[in-house]
Write a protein that holds these residues in place. Structure first.
Motif, PDB file in Angstrom:
ATOM      1  N   VAL A 197       0.853  -1.175   0.000  1.00  0.00           N
ATOM      2  CA  VAL A 197       0.000   0.000   0.000  1.00  0.00           C
ATOM      3  C   VAL A 197       0.893   1.230   0.000  1.00  0.00           C
ATOM      4  O   VAL A 197       1.894   1.300   0.712  1.00  0.00           O
ATOM      5  CB  VAL A 197      -0.971  -0.030   1.207  1.00  0.00           C
ATOM      6  CG1 VAL A 197      -0.251  -0.235   2.516  1.00  0.00           C
ATOM      7  CG2 VAL A 197      -1.803   1.233   1.274  1.00  0.00           C
ATOM      8  N   ALA A 198       0.536   2.183  -0.876  1.00  0.00           N
ATOM      9  CA  ALA A 198       1.326   3.410  -0.973  1.00  0.00           C
ATOM     10  C   ALA A 198       0.952   4.341   0.169  1.00  0.00           C
ATOM     11  O   ALA A 198      -0.210   4.393   0.580  1.00  0.00           O
ATOM     12  CB  ALA A 198       1.086   4.082  -2.312  1.00  0.00           C
ATOM     13  N   LEU A 199       1.930   5.040   0.689  1.00  0.00           N
ATOM     14  CA  LEU A 199       1.666   5.969   1.782  1.00  0.00           C
ATOM     15  C   LEU A 199       1.386   7.354   1.208  1.00  0.00           C
ATOM     16  O   LEU A 199       2.023   7.773   0.239  1.00  0.00           O
ATOM     17  CB  LEU A 199       2.873   6.021   2.719  1.00  0.00           C
ATOM     18  CG  LEU A 199       3.063   4.762   3.571  1.00  0.00           C
ATOM     19  CD1 LEU A 199       4.373   4.825   4.315  1.00  0.00           C
ATOM     20  CD2 LEU A 199       1.919   4.588   4.537  1.00  0.00           C
ATOM     21  N   PRO A 200       0.432   8.058   1.796  1.00  0.00           N
ATOM     22  CA  PRO A 200       0.083   9.374   1.246  1.00  0.00           C
ATOM     23  C   PRO A 200       1.162  10.417   1.533  1.00  0.00           C
ATOM     24  O   PRO A 200       1.871  10.325   2.534  1.00  0.00           O
ATOM     25  CB  PRO A 200      -1.228   9.709   1.980  1.00  0.00           C
ATOM     26  CG  PRO A 200      -1.167   8.923   3.237  1.00  0.00           C
ATOM     27  CD  PRO A 200      -0.408   7.671   2.942  1.00  0.00           C
ATOM     28  N   GLN A 201       1.278  11.373   0.651  1.00  0.00           N
ATOM     29  CA  GLN A 201       2.180  12.532   0.789  1.00  0.00           C
ATOM     30  C   GLN A 201       3.608  12.107   1.130  1.00  0.00           C
ATOM     31  O   GLN A 201       4.266  12.725   1.962  1.00  0.00           O
ATOM     32  CB  GLN A 201       1.661  13.479   1.882  1.00  0.00           C
ATOM     33  CG  GLN A 201       0.367  14.097   1.527  1.00  0.00           C
ATOM     34  CD  GLN A 201      -0.361  14.594   2.759  1.00  0.00           C
ATOM     35  OE1 GLN A 201       0.039  14.345   3.883  1.00  0.00           O
ATOM     36  NE2 GLN A 201      -1.459  15.284   2.539  1.00  0.00           N
ATOM     37  N   SER A 202       4.061  11.037   0.494  1.00  0.00           N
ATOM     38  CA  SER A 202       5.369  10.514   0.910  1.00  0.00           C
ATOM     39  C   SER A 202       6.513  11.426   0.483  1.00  0.00           C
ATOM     40  O   SER A 202       7.654  11.206   0.880  1.00  0.00           O
ATOM     41  CB  SER A 202       5.583   9.122   0.341  1.00  0.00           C
ATOM     42  OG  SER A 202       5.518   9.179  -1.056  1.00  0.00           O
ATOM     43  N   ASN A 203       6.207  12.438  -0.349  1.00  0.00           N
ATOM     44  CA  ASN A 203       7.298  13.341  -0.712  1.00  0.00           C
ATOM     45  C   ASN A 203       7.464  14.481   0.284  1.00  0.00           C
ATOM     46  O   ASN A 203       8.441  15.208   0.244  1.00  0.00           O
ATOM     47  CB  ASN A 203       7.119  13.881  -2.128  1.00  0.00           C
ATOM     48  CG  ASN A 203       5.700  14.324  -2.359  1.00  0.00           C
ATOM     49  OD1 ASN A 203       4.851  14.192  -1.470  1.00  0.00           O
ATOM     50  ND2 ASN A 203       5.442  14.882  -3.524  1.00  0.00           N
ATOM     51  N   GLN A 204       6.474  14.643   1.187  1.00  0.00           N
ATOM     52  CA  GLN A 204       6.605  15.715   2.179  1.00  0.00           C
ATOM     53  C   GLN A 204       6.837  15.175   3.585  1.00  0.00           C
ATOM     54  O   GLN A 204       7.496  15.795   4.402  1.00  0.00           O
ATOM     55  CB  GLN A 204       5.324  16.578   2.194  1.00  0.00           C
ATOM     56  CG  GLN A 204       5.108  17.342   0.913  1.00  0.00           C
ATOM     57  CD  GLN A 204       3.639  17.563   0.662  1.00  0.00           C
ATOM     58  OE1 GLN A 204       2.826  17.630   1.580  1.00  0.00           O
ATOM     59  NE2 GLN A 204       3.284  17.656  -0.607  1.00  0.00           N
ATOM     60  N   VAL A 205       6.249  14.007   3.823  1.00  0.00           N
ATOM     61  CA  VAL A 205       6.302  13.462   5.170  1.00  0.00           C
ATOM     62  C   VAL A 205       7.418  12.423   5.237  1.00  0.00           C
ATOM     63  O   VAL A 205       7.564  11.621   4.318  1.00  0.00           O
ATOM     64  CB  VAL A 205       4.946  12.818   5.521  1.00  0.00           C
ATOM     65  CG1 VAL A 205       4.958  12.273   6.932  1.00  0.00           C
ATOM     66  CG2 VAL A 205       3.831  13.814   5.331  1.00  0.00           C
ATOM     67  N   VAL A 206       8.212  12.449   6.286  1.00  0.00           N
ATOM     68  CA  VAL A 206       9.222  11.409   6.491  1.00  0.00           C
ATOM     69  C   VAL A 206       8.613  10.367   7.414  1.00  0.00           C
ATOM     70  O   VAL A 206       8.330  10.646   8.582  1.00  0.00           O
ATOM     71  CB  VAL A 206      10.507  11.993   7.111  1.00  0.00           C
ATOM     72  CG1 VAL A 206      11.523  10.891   7.349  1.00  0.00           C
ATOM     73  CG2 VAL A 206      11.085  13.068   6.223  1.00  0.00           C
ATOM     74  N   TYR A 207       8.373   9.170   6.869  1.00  0.00           N
ATOM     75  CA  TYR A 207       7.790   8.117   7.699  1.00  0.00           C
ATOM     76  C   TYR A 207       8.880   7.444   8.515  1.00  0.00           C
ATOM     77  O   TYR A 207       9.912   7.052   7.965  1.00  0.00           O
ATOM     78  CB  TYR A 207       7.038   7.116   6.821  1.00  0.00           C
ATOM     79  CG  TYR A 207       5.753   7.720   6.298  1.00  0.00           C
ATOM     80  CD1 TYR A 207       4.631   7.788   7.127  1.00  0.00           C
ATOM     81  CD2 TYR A 207       5.669   8.260   5.022  1.00  0.00           C
ATOM     82  CE1 TYR A 207       3.457   8.372   6.674  1.00  0.00           C
ATOM     83  CE2 TYR A 207       4.506   8.841   4.572  1.00  0.00           C
ATOM     84  CZ  TYR A 207       3.401   8.901   5.402  1.00  0.00           C
ATOM     85  OH  TYR A 207       2.246   9.488   4.971  1.00  0.00           O
ATOM     86  N   THR A 208       8.647   7.377   9.805  1.00  0.00           N
ATOM     87  CA  THR A 208       9.724   6.903  10.676  1.00  0.00           C
ATOM     88  C   THR A 208       9.392   5.637  11.447  1.00  0.00           C
ATOM     89  O   THR A 208      10.285   4.842  11.713  1.00  0.00           O
ATOM     90  CB  THR A 208      10.090   7.998  11.700  1.00  0.00           C
ATOM     91  OG1 THR A 208       8.894   8.409  12.356  1.00  0.00           O
ATOM     92  CG2 THR A 208      10.747   9.175  11.034  1.00  0.00           C
ATOM     93  N   HIS A 209       8.146   5.470  11.858  1.00  0.00           N
ATOM     94  CA  HIS A 209       7.839   4.330  12.705  1.00  0.00           C
ATOM     95  C   HIS A 209       6.666   3.531  12.152  1.00  0.00           C
ATOM     96  O   HIS A 209       5.756   4.086  11.539  1.00  0.00           O
ATOM     97  CB  HIS A 209       7.467   4.786  14.126  1.00  0.00           C
ATOM     98  CG  HIS A 209       8.613   5.396  14.850  1.00  0.00           C
ATOM     99  ND1 HIS A 209       8.941   6.712  14.718  1.00  0.00           N
ATOM    100  CD2 HIS A 209       9.507   4.869  15.717  1.00  0.00           C
ATOM    101  CE1 HIS A 209       9.994   6.974  15.475  1.00  0.00           C
ATOM    102  NE2 HIS A 209      10.353   5.866  16.092  1.00  0.00           N
ATOM    103  N   LEU A 210       6.710   2.243  12.441  1.00  0.00           N
ATOM    104  CA  LEU A 210       5.617   1.351  12.111  1.00  0.00           C
ATOM    105  C   LEU A 210       5.253   0.632  13.394  1.00  0.00           C
ATOM    106  O   LEU A 210       6.137   0.201  14.150  1.00  0.00           O
ATOM    107  CB  LEU A 210       6.094   0.360  11.049  1.00  0.00           C
ATOM    108  CG  LEU A 210       5.069  -0.643  10.530  1.00  0.00           C
ATOM    109  CD1 LEU A 210       3.970   0.067   9.770  1.00  0.00           C
ATOM    110  CD2 LEU A 210       5.755  -1.644   9.619  1.00  0.00           C
ATOM    111  N   PHE A 211       3.970   0.546  13.669  1.00  0.00           N
ATOM    112  CA  PHE A 211       3.568  -0.073  14.918  1.00  0.00           C
ATOM    113  C   PHE A 211       2.280  -0.847  14.707  1.00  0.00           C
ATOM    114  O   PHE A 211       1.433  -0.449  13.920  1.00  0.00           O
ATOM    115  CB  PHE A 211       3.360   1.002  15.996  1.00  0.00           C
ATOM    116  CG  PHE A 211       3.088   0.404  17.324  1.00  0.00           C
ATOM    117  CD1 PHE A 211       4.114  -0.153  18.064  1.00  0.00           C
ATOM    118  CD2 PHE A 211       1.805   0.353  17.831  1.00  0.00           C
ATOM    119  CE1 PHE A 211       3.865  -0.739  19.278  1.00  0.00           C
ATOM    120  CE2 PHE A 211       1.545  -0.235  19.041  1.00  0.00           C
ATOM    121  CZ  PHE A 211       2.576  -0.787  19.769  1.00  0.00           C
TER     122      PHE A 211
END
Lengths: 976, 212
Positions: free
Chosen positions: A164-178
């Motif tokens: 699944v693609a994450l939204p706004q991945s060019n602006q938001v830095v995804y750091t954690h998965l829980f």
């Protein structure tokens, strides 16, 4: 003619000692190999069929390994890729599952925890930000987060179930998965703005995307997700904790450390608690102060303040949660265990453990709880300390005596930066002899008495030895417990020199701030010192800690002395530690090291020794002032300042500046006398390689085929400067290519003796600089292969000055012979052998990326190798030119002991001229000895003494008999 | 190539020297270096003026104090003081070689000055009290970064081909017996085996003195 060719060719090949393989029974006789994993970042007790018997570790040196818990040896070790591709982002272990995520989300691998074999591997696009995370959701799903997507994998096969693609991945830095309940939460951060929370269900469908305002988010904010689904962030700006419940929280709740009653400090960090369901987290405010926090809907609550605790862990067994804490007191560790529910201490688990101060503070513990047969609780635990060591406590304290460390792994040895091999001191008796000649004041009577005493004591030791022989060998008990207590695992013979001075004490200085003295015979640690504040000099991604030998063992009764020069971690000022390399005792500096009040820009050694044979160290500060260490060597500088030169290569500006020493108002200043501009615009200085100081060169010249001599250009002040840069191709195709340049500079006059460049060539470059030659490697981008170039410098057929070398009067343009060869294998580094007097021919040792150490004779890297051999070149003994260097298995000196990530090779002469000692360091330590010209100065083991003496005796008898006979004959002739 | 020649046919560099001692010496113009091309290895030096008596005295002082004589050369645009390359030599060397010195200037492949160095015929010190020569005898030599060595595969392959041809030629006319054909291989092998067998024992005997 043809016959002559062949004959000479065969002759040449025969004299070349290419092969020097070992016999099978010689394995491990002269060499030893130690495998390390590096600084451990994650540690789990193996829960598969080896439960409790092994510890799984992953390290920052890209290693995944399994360690036997009973003796600390490696069950298996996997060294992952070099560079960012191999960095371990996350290691996950539960039950039978051991999964790693590496290379910024590029590879997911499942390992068999028992054998270390990879079960499956999945390659993913990887994350641009380098942040990636991995969680297990139940038995059937592994979720992997990379920067712009989340993937669901089947843990059994690695098959991708969904993505699944994450939204706004060019602006938001995804750091954690829980994961919590039936949902996955992905946390993204936008600095200064907000925290994004994406909820994904187990089928890979995005349920919701919400953002929570968090204008305080900055680069220095640390965030963690605790069990129970709470996001907690620590802001260092105002020392507050921000919490957000992931399932339903809409705003961050702020709690300042002061309200919790905790003292804020510079180095606050958080450690998550994974083994219980409650939302708990450890907060560390200092090396020895922690606090257990509980996260509630109203914010943060202090569960338990843990002052003077340096490591803690929460463990649960049978629904009972326990808090293990470690406190360091002098010589010991105190372990207290608390029941988490009631908060009361569980006295039956309290224990103290003997702990040596040279490991610094413990930083992490990993506890394994179990029920003993009598149903009492027992535990074993591993401790990770500040000095990168891993220690294991297996047995609990008994009868009031403190618990013991069963074993320890000194992982700091995977970070060796400097090496010296120090001669061992002579035996006591021999030392007494030396003592006799050392003093000049004694009169005849005392000298006689001394001699008499020495000889009596010699006789005594001889008798003792004979008695010992008669009684048979004493048995050595290798008691592991005694080992831990004494801190040294050697009860073998004293440190005295052997007959051929083959055994040395190896001083290793590591990037962890730890200095070791290691026996060259077996690799056992003789002494160690830890300096938490010692940091290496850092420049151009090269870490350097300097190790100077100020006095060797040769000057009895003065003890040998070495000094480590580095940087103070906090202030960046100079940091010195001076010690006796044999005993490890500090000399001239306090045992914790000496912090200077200035930064060090350059160091060098004095050219002359002082009255006590000590060679002072010169330290240059940013104001170009010279300091002498130790201070008592200042008098030497006062005498010899006229010949003290230094140079500084500045990577930022591309300038190399030479300095001379001038006295100025009672101090000494460095005065800039020469400047070279290496054009920073086009290139960067990457290497500056000088010669080994005090190198022994036996031969001044080289005899040519016509019996004339080509004299070598032996300039001890010569340094090789390597620069790497890019240039833009001006041909029709265009494009950017790399280029490397090599400059041979005289460091006293600044004269550029030779300079050459390689176009379309790339580093990393290793330079070996010795005698009158330079060997370096580079990657040829055009032919896509590794090439090895050699430069040899000659003065010509006449020598300018046969007694001493002066940079001012030497020939300015020596003859530079050069040739290049193809290296068929990739190498990580190389070095050349050194011997006592420099008579033995040289070998070059290459550390192959494949894991071998390849020793090739220098004769193969000779620029005088002719393309078409003639009578004259054959007379000279040069091998005909073949572009490719030969690699044969017998030249691999470490046979099947593969070495990974070799950082350097140190060579050192032994007392035997034929032998050179080799230590390769990196992730592994490997020590061996090489004989580049075979063992020409030692009788072979199978030498037939009986035969030789029989022949000698026979000759003697025959001589006497014939003498008799001839005398009789002469007599009878005289009678005639 | 365009890099090797300069606009206007030649390039002029200003060489400066200093007779001062101390940390901040002041430089005066020594002369001009005129270059036609970097490749030619030759450059022409024109002196601005002979040594003044003031400078001569300073030089004598330097020599007496065993101090140094400095040279510098401007590189690049020269907007900041950092853009000089400098060198030095013991002052007494200048005097003992009668003001004749040899200057080396090193250029990189794009024609930028990287370094300069100074050589005198001798660096020994002589008593310079009655030294009176005032005319410089300066020569300049230029070096440029050379191309590094590269593996010579081309000529090696050619050599192999040539040898193959020769062998092919040889094979067609060779109809001798085995020994006659290969005696040159067999004899050396036998010889070497004999020699190496003897050599070992010799080596053993020699080493006997230091024996184990």
């Amino acid at each position: 003619m043809m016959t002559g060719n062949i004959l000479l060719l065969l002759g040449v090949l025969q004299t070349l000692p290419i092969s020097q393989a070992l016999y099978e029974d010689q394995i491990g006789k002269f060499d030893w190999h130690q495998q390390y994993v590096g600084k451990i970042t994650d540690m789990f007790w193996d829960q598969s069929f080896n439960a409790g018997k092994r510890v799984l570790v992953s390290s920052e040196r890209h290693v995944l390994a399994s360690v036997h818990s009973h003796n600390g040896s490696l069950a298996w070790r996997k060294v992952l890729e070099d560079g960012p591709r191999g960095r371990i982002d996350k290691t996950l272990h539960s039950g039978n599952l051991l999964v790693t995520l590496t290379g910024g989300g590029r590879f997911v691998r499942k390992w068999n925890a028992g054998s270390g074999l990879a079960d499956w591997e999945v390659s993913l696009p990887g994350s641009k930000s380098g942040r990636a995370d991995l969680v297990q959701c139940g038995r059937d799903l592994l979720a992997v987060m990379i920067q712009d997507a989340v993937y669901g994998l089947d843990p059994r096969s690695g098959r991708q179930k969904w993505s699944v693609a994450l939204p706004q991945s060019n602006q938001v830095v995804y750091t954690h998965l829980f994961t919590s309940g039936t949902n996955l939460f992905v946390i993204g951060q936008s600095l200064g703005q907000q925290v994004t929370r994406v909820t994904v269900d187990m089928e890979g469908v995005v349920r919701s995307t919400e953002s929570v305002k968090a204008p305080w988010l900055s680069e220095s904010t640390q965030c963690e997700v605790t069990n129970g689904g709470v996001l907690i962030c620590y802001r260092s700006e105002d020392q507050s904790l921000q919490t957000l419940t992931l399932t339903d929280g809409q705003v961050f709740k702020s709690t300042s450390l002061q309200i919790l009653g905790l003292e804020p400090s510079e180095e606050v960090s958080m450690e998550t608690v994974r083994k219980v369901e409650e939302p708990l987290i450890f907060l560390r405010t200092a090396k020895n102060h922690m606090a257990l926090l509980e996260l509630t809907n109203d914010g943060v609550k202090l569960k338990k303040d843990l002052p003077s605790i340096c490591a803690a862990q929460v463990v649960s067994l049978d629904d009972k949660s326990m808090l293990f804490t470690l406190e360091r007191i002098p010589g010991e560790l105190k372990m207290k265990v608390y029941d988490l529910e009631t908060g009361s201490e569980m006295a039956d688990l309290y224990q103290t453990i003997t702990y040596l101060p040279q490991h610094g503070y413990p930083q992490r513990i990993e506890v394994l709880m179990f029920k003993k047969r009598d149903l009492r609780l027992g535990c074993r635990f591993a401790i990770l300390s500040e000095d990168y060591s891993m220690q294991m406590v297996l047995k609990a304290e008994r009868d009031g005596s403190p618990g013991k460390i069963a074993w320890r792994r000194e992982e700091a040895l995977a970070y060796v930066l400097s090496v010296e091999m120090i001669d061992l001191p002579v035996s006591e008796n021999q030392a007494k002899y030396e003592d006799e000649f050392g003093s000049h004041k004694d009169d005849i009577a005392t000298m006689f008495m001394k001699r008499f005493k020495t000889q009596i004591s010699q006789l005594k030791t001889y008798i003792q030895q004979q008695l010992q022989k008669l009684q048979g060998h004493r048995h050595h008990h290798h008691d592991t417990e005694a080992m831990a207590e004494s801190g040294s695992d050697d009860d073998d013979e004293d440190l005295t020199r052997d007959e051929f001075n083959l055994n040395k004490l190896i001083v290793l200085v590591t990037g962890a701030g730890k200095v070791f003295g290691v026996r060259s015979t077996n690799g056992h640690i003789e002494w160690e010192h830890f300096f938490p504040e010692l940091a290496p000099f850092d420049g151009n991604n090269q870490q350097k800690l300097l190790l100077f030998v100020q006095r060797t063992t040769a000057h009895f009764p003065n003890p040998p002395q070495c000094t480590v020069v580095g940087k103070h971690k906090g202030t960046g000022n100079g940091f010195l530690f001076s010690f006796n390399p044999i005993s490890g005792e500090p000399v001239d500096t306090p045992p914790t090291g000496q912090v200077l009040n200035y930064r060090i820009t350059q160091t060098s050694m004095l050219g002359e020794l002082d009255d006590h044979f000590l060679r002072g160290i010169l330290l240059m500060d940013p104001d170009n002032q010279i300091h002498v260490f130790p201070g008592k060597c200042l008098s030497v500088l006062k005498k010899t300042f006229g010949s003290q030169y230094m140079f500084v290569a500045d990577r930022e500006t591309g300038f190399i500046k030479g300095y001379r020493t001038v006295p100025n108002q009672g101090k000494f200043l460095m005065e800039n006398v020469w400047t070279v501009n290496l054009q920073k615009k086009q290139q960067t200085i990457t290497q500056v390689v000088g010669k080994r100081p005090l190198e022994q060169v036996h031969s001044q010249g080289r005899v040519l085929g016509d019996r004339s001599v080509l004299y070598r250009y032996l300039n001890p002040n010569l340094v090789v400067v390597v620069t790497e840069g890019e240039f833009i191709e001006q041909s029709q195709r265009g494009g950017v290519f790399n280029t490397i340049n090599l400059y041979l500079l005289d460091s006293v006059t600044g004269h550029m003796v030779f300079h050459c460049s390689h176009k379309r060539a790339k580093g990393p470059i290793t330079v070996v600089h010795s005698e009158n030659w330079v060997v370096y490697n580079y990657f040829n981008q055009k032919s896509r292969r590794l090439e090895m170039a050699v430069l040899e410098l000659y003065e010509g057929k006449e020598q300018s000055n046969s007694t001493a070398f002066s940079s001012f009067s030497s020939p300015r343009q020596p003859l530079v012979l050069r040739q290049s060869y193809i290296m068929p294998l990739f190498i990580s580094t190389m070095a050349t052998t050194v011997t006592e007097k420099g008579i033995t021919s040289k070998q070059i040792i290459f550390a192959l990326k494949l894991g071998g150490l390849l020793a090739l004779p220098k004769a193969l890297l000779d620029p005088r190798r002719p393309l078409v051999p003639t009578q004259e070149t054959m007379e000279e003994g040069t091998i005909p030119y073949i572009p490719e260097l030969p690699v044969n298995a017998e030249a691999i000196i470490n046979y099947n002991q593969s070495l990974y990530n070799v950082q350097g090779i140190h060579t050192s002469p032994a007392g035997l001229e034929s032998t050179s000692l080799v230590l390769s360091y990196g992730l592994d330590l490997y020590f061996t000895r090489v004989q580049p010209s075979k063992m020409f100065d030692v009788l072979k083991e199978d030498f037939d003494y009986f035969f030789i003496s029989a022949v000698l005796l026979g000759m003697f008898v025959v001589t006497i008999a014939t003498q008799k006979l001839s005398a009789r004959r002469a007599l009878s002739r005289a009678w005639k | 190539m365009a890099d090797d020649e300069f606009e206007g046919g030649s390039r002029t560099l200003v060489l400066e020297h200093s007779f001062d001692s101390g940390l901040n010496p002041s430089f005066t113009k020594k002369g001009m270096v005129v270059l036609k091309s970097v490749k030619g290895n030759r450059a022409f030096f024109s002196s601005v003026a002979p040594l003044t008596s003031d400078e001569l005295e300073k030089l004598k002082m330097l020599a007496k104090k065993n101090d140094i004589y400095r040279l510098r050369l401007q590189t690049g645009s020269g907007s900041s003081g950092e853009d000089y390359v400098t060198t030095y030599t013991p002052a007494c060397g200048i005097m003992s070689s009668n003001l004749s010195d040899h200057v080396w200037i090193q250029f990189d492949q794009t024609g930028e000055v990287m370094g300069i160095s100074l050589e005198t015929a001798t660096s020994q010190c002589v008593n310079g009290d009655n030294f009176s020569i005032q005319d410089w005898n300066t020569s300049v030599e230029v070096t440029q970064t050379l191309l590094g060595p590269s593996p010579d595969t081309q000529s090696y392959i050619e050599k192999l081909k040539r040898e193959e041809q020769e062998r092919a030629k040889g094979q067609t006319e060779d109809k001798r017996s085995f020994l006659a054909k290969y005696w040159m291989y067999i004899v050396p092998v036998v010889l070497i085996m004999m020699l190496s067998g003897g050599g070992d024992q010799q080596g053993g005997g020699g080493g006997g003195g230091g024996g184990q």
